[in-house]
Design an enzyme around this catalytic site. Structure first.
Site, short mmCIF file in Angstrom:
data_model
loop_
_atom_site.label_atom_id
_atom_site.label_comp_id
_atom_site.label_asym_id
_atom_site.label_seq_id
_atom_site.Cartn_x
_atom_site.Cartn_y
_atom_site.Cartn_z
N GLU A 49 0.81 -1.23 0.00
CA GLU A 49 0.00 0.00 0.00
C GLU A 49 0.84 1.27 0.00
O GLU A 49 0.42 2.31 -0.49
CB GLU A 49 -0.96 0.01 1.18
CG GLU A 49 -2.13 -0.97 1.06
CD GLU A 49 -1.80 -2.35 1.59
OE1 GLU A 49 -0.61 -2.64 1.87
OE2 GLU A 49 -2.74 -3.17 1.72
N PHE A 63 -11.90 -6.95 13.84
CA PHE A 63 -10.85 -7.48 12.97
C PHE A 63 -10.42 -6.40 11.96
O PHE A 63 -11.26 -5.81 11.30
CB PHE A 63 -11.36 -8.72 12.23
CG PHE A 63 -10.37 -9.25 11.22
CD1 PHE A 63 -9.13 -9.73 11.64
CD2 PHE A 63 -10.66 -9.24 9.87
CE1 PHE A 63 -8.20 -10.19 10.72
CE2 PHE A 63 -9.74 -9.71 8.94
CZ PHE A 63 -8.51 -10.18 9.37
N GLN A 64 -9.14 -6.16 11.87
CA GLN A 64 -8.56 -5.17 10.97
C GLN A 64 -9.13 -3.78 11.19
O GLN A 64 -9.31 -3.01 10.25
CB GLN A 64 -8.71 -5.60 9.51
CG GLN A 64 -7.91 -6.88 9.23
CD GLN A 64 -7.67 -7.12 7.77
OE1 GLN A 64 -8.52 -6.86 6.94
NE2 GLN A 64 -6.50 -7.67 7.45
N LYS A 84 -17.47 -0.53 5.77
CA LYS A 84 -17.94 -1.50 4.78
C LYS A 84 -19.45 -1.44 4.58
O LYS A 84 -19.94 -1.51 3.45
CB LYS A 84 -17.54 -2.91 5.22
CG LYS A 84 -17.87 -3.95 4.17
CD LYS A 84 -17.20 -5.28 4.43
CE LYS A 84 -17.47 -6.22 3.26
NZ LYS A 84 -16.85 -7.53 3.46
N MET A 110 24.61 8.46 2.33
CA MET A 110 24.39 9.74 2.98
C MET A 110 24.70 9.63 4.49
O MET A 110 25.27 10.53 5.09
CB MET A 110 22.95 10.19 2.75
CG MET A 110 22.63 11.58 3.24
SD MET A 110 23.73 12.81 2.54
CE MET A 110 22.78 13.42 1.16
#
Ligand SMILES: Cc1cc2nc3c(=O)[nH]c(=O)nc-3n(C[C@H](O)[C@H](O)[C@H](O)COP(=O)(O)OP(=O)(O)OC[C@H]3O[C@@H](n4cnc5c(N)ncnc54)[C@H](O)[C@@H]3O)c2cc1C
Ligand SMILES: Cc1ncc(C[n+]2csc(CCOP(=O)(O)OP(=O)(O)O)c2C)c(N)n1
Ligand SMILES: [Mg+2]
Lengths: 163, 569
Positions: free
Chosen positions: B50, B112-113, B162, B478
């Site tokens: 993502e 959940f999630q 949802k 760096m």
């Protein structure tokens, strides 16, 4: 310097956390913060007391204005304004302290709103400094609990904050 | 027309003319994916992580004038996206992120999630919202695109439970957005603009300091006209590269920590400095107290009032859109014959040319070992200075910025504000989608590229012919450079051991991989890579491990206290 900042914001879920988040994320100080809906229920009015240099206060007002839900911001302490805070203070009130405490409450124009054999609850409104002075004036050992609302502010006369 | 929430989401994206939606599916967004499946207007790009979805959407926005769009699922989908969102936020890039959320009735139950997406992203979005009622959905998405693109742009997240995507309501896409709390200023104050122009015309040592705001405002042409008509020197920040032609002689290159000697000296010793869509970042002016030592008048054009007088007090603040303000200024300049004192300007240019003569970008090339600067110079030649270049974060980023001369805006895509390693390849992806057929190269390092290496798979799936220019120094270069300069050569954890064979890795993903370790092969390899119009080519350049980025202004030091080469150490 202490500043009293007043703002109008959309009365939406999350708007308050957006404001308080901005203060903590940028390391600005909040002395007190009060908020409630206005006569127009779609809008809230918030008063924030903060301490900072002029530069910091300028950034604070700009950053507040930048929040999408904030409608208007004004630094009340830039000109004539009024501020009030409400305190409820519960003190031990037995023996000779009962009289003495009542007398102090009267001097500060407080009201005793709850009485038991051994306690008073005193309601006091005024500027934050007045409430501080009251706490200073009474015997510390008598204080059982204090609860303060934080400052609400409003401009004097023609200084009006609305859309 | 009555539609489900998921149908509404897609309709909204179509209304917003979203060409590409970068995303990754999951339980909370299944209804939305179902609707995506049934239509063809909005093309979904399946990334492999993502973070890359948001970076790619961000790059799509950076390389066009449009808003990028990403779709992620609830919980881990959102947390993975946070780095992408914060990256876009720091560089003021317009992106709309749609995230799935657990059903409204489950919110707050550690479902959940479930993650508080609005809470998690609050500090790094321009705005965000949770849509709890399908009847608010269309208006919320409309608002999100509006807020992302207007004023100071930035990412906006819309969190959609949802059940909301399953519920139905009448759909009508709002034509416009009216918000009493959000009305960014566009036009600058005309009195302030007059004052600014007057100040510029009276300047003896003028300097233009232009930033990312010029690019975001699509005002490169206006800026060029303005600077040409005045004959002033100009410097463009890392975010502003391409806002003025980098090959033009009035351009002094980049300012700041790794900016040119002439740009930094001119910033410091100017008597009138005009900042245009630039925010006096600490990497640009160094220590504000040192910067303030020289008395000069500062004009600052910025659309965000909070950018003005944040780090540096300015004399003439102008709140407004760069394009609109420059229009006004050009009008005023066109209306007058008056120009700044030519003798003073000539003396100033003479001084600047002396600074320039130090040739701070020179480096010792070698026949034995590949110098990174040389690779970038060749990249510039081979692409005729006209490619889209993305970079990751590190030394390679600075070399790309220094040695690729950008003449056009929106050609240089990098993470300036957050400095996010891993953006390079996803940026190249988003950019290639936006500009099919144009050459897109990602300049990266062997450490950065590994932060989103999985996207090689996405590149294969969509046949993205990106050229990856890996400046492989086997070091977190760096970091190593700072350790060499400021930590007594103690290279604590900055060596990259057990590196993969990148050429073979690319091949494993179905691409072309090539290892280059001789200076003589650099140009040929680049030409070969760009000739392959349909292949992703991964060029793994084994470069000088010990090369450093010069010039350098140490953190906390003043702009003029530059280390110009290893001799200054
Ligand atoms: C390893 C590393 C090294 C770096 N070294 C350097 C360096 O040497 N030199 C350098 O320059 N940077 C360097 N940077 C980048 C630096 O951290 C900043 O990201 C960058 O300098 C900021 O650029 P900017 O001032 O142009 O502002 P941006 O971040 O591009 O911000 C744009 C400004 O313009 C305003 N704006 C946006 N849209 C408009 C509009 N339409 N109209 C008007 N104003 C608008 C915004 O409000 C904002 O104030 C480095 C970064 C990294 C990771
Ligand atoms: C996600 C992330 N983690 C850590 C850093 C700190 N950091 C900045 S540059 C750098 C090294 C980058 O190494 P490489 O990609 O090989 O580039 P080089 O400097 O060698 O060119 C690191 C670790 C960062 N910018 N981003
Ligand atoms: Mg490296």
């Amino acid at each position: 310097m202490r500043h009293v900042i007043s703002l109008l914001l959309e009365n939406e879920a999350g708007a308050l956390s957006r404001v308080s988040n901005m203060f903590s994320a940028r390391g600005y100080n909040i002395e007190s913060l009060t908020v409630a809906a206005t006569e127009d229920p779609s809008m809230s009015r918030m008063t924030i007391v903060s301490i900072g240099s002029d530069d910091i206060i300028e950034q604070i007002t700009k950053q507040l204005n930048k929040l999408v839900e904030v409608v208007k911001v004004v630094d009340l302490s830039e000109a004539a304004y009024l501020e009030r805070e409400l305190m409820l203070i519960k003190v031990r009130a037995t023996g000779k302290d009962r009289e003495e405490t009542k007398r102090m409450a009267d001097i500060f124009r407080g009201r005793i709103v709850d009485v038991t054999e051994s306690t008073y609850v005193i309601e006091l409104t005024g500027s934050a400094t007045k409430l501080d002075s009251f706490i200073e004036a009474i015997d510390k050992s008598l204080i059982l609990e204090t609860v303060r609302t934080g400052v609400s502010g409003i401009g004097r006369g023609d200084r009006i904050l609305r859309i | 027309m009555v539609l489900t929430g998921a149908e509404i989401v897609i309709r909204c994206l179509q209304e917003e003319k979203v060409e590409y939606l970068f995303g990754y599916p999951g339980g909370a967004v299944l209804h939305i994916y179902d609707e995506l499946f049934k239509q063809e207007k909005v093309r979904h790009v399946l990334v492999r992580h993502e973070q890359a979805a948001v970076h790619a959407a961000d790059a799509y926005a950076r390389s066009t004038e449009k808003v990028g769009c990403a779709l992620v699922t609830s919980g881990p989908g959102v947390t993975n996206a946070v780095t992408g969102i914060a990256t876009a936020y720091m560089d003021s890039i317009p992106v709309v992120i749609l995230s799935g959320q657990v059903p409204t009735a489950y919110i707050g139950q550690d479902a959940f999630q479930e993650v508080d997406a609005v809470g998690v992203t609050r500090p790094c979005v321009k705005h965000n919202m949770l849509v709890k009622d399908v009847r608010d959905l269309a208006a919320s998405i409309k608002k999100a695109f509006h807020i992302a693109a207007t004023g100071r742009p930035g990412p906006v997240l819309v969190d959609i439970p949802k059940d909301v995507t399953a519920q139905k309501c009448e759909f009508a896409y709002p034509k416009s957005v009216a918000m009493r709390s959000y009305n960014p200023v566009v036009k600058g104050h005309s009195g302030q603009i007059k004052k600014a122009v007057q100040l510029l015309l009276e300047a003896k040592r003028p300097m233009v300091y232009a930033g990312g705001g010029v690019i975001l405002s699509d005002a490169a042409d206006k800026l060029t006209k303005f600077v040409k008509s005045l004959g002033f020197p100009i410097t463009n920040t890392l975010m502003g590269l391409g806002g003025y032609p980098g090959t033009d002689k009035q351009s002094l290159g980049m300012p700041g920590m790794h900016g040119t000697y002439e740009a930094n000296m001119a910033m410091q010793y100017s008597d009138v400095l005009i900042a245009i869509g630039a925010r006096f970042d600490d990497r640009v002016i160094g220590d504000p107290a040192h910067f303030a030592q020289v008395a000069r008048k500062i004009i600052h054009i910025d659309i965000d009032p909070s950018s003005i007088s944040k780090r540096v007090k300015v004399d003439v603040p102008i709140v407004g859109n760069v394009g609109d303000v420059l229009d006004e200024m050009i009008k005023l300049l066109d209306a007058t014959e008056e120009r700044s004192d030519p003798d003073a300007l000539a003396t100033w240019w003479k001084q600047i040319d002396e600074w320039r003569a130090r040739d701070c970008m020179k480096y010792k090339n070698s026949d034995e070992i590949i110098k990174p600067q040389y690779v970038i110079q060749k990249l510039w030649e081979v692409t005729k200075g006209d490619a889209f270049i993305t970079s990751d974060v590190g030394q390679h980023q600075m070399w790309a910025a220094q040695y690729y001369k950008f003449d056009k805006p929106r050609r240089w895509l990098n993470s300036g504000g957050l400095g996010t390693m891993g953006v390079g390849m996803p940026y190249a992806m988003g950019c290639q989608f936006a500009h099919p057929g144009s050459p897109v190269a990602c300049v990266t390092g062997e450490a950065s590229i590994q932060m989103c290496i999985q996207e090689l798979s996405t590149c294969k799936q969509y046949r993205l012919p990106i050229k990856i220019i890996n400046l492989n120094n086997r070091y977190l270069g760096m970091v190593r450079q700072w350790q060499e300069f400021f930590h007594g050569n103690r290279y604590s954890e900055s060596y990259m051991d057990s590196l993969p064979n990148f050429a073979k890795l690319a091949e494993a993903y179905g691409h072309v991989g090539l290892e280059v370790d001789k200076p003589g092969d650099v140009e040929g390899a680049l030409r070969e890579a760009f000739k392959r119009k349909t292949d992703l080519v991964f060029l793994d350049f084994k470069i000088d491990q010990t090369e450093n980025v010069y010039p350098m202004v140490q953190g906390g030091k003043g702009l003029t206290e530059m280390i110009l080469s290893s001799e200054d150490l």
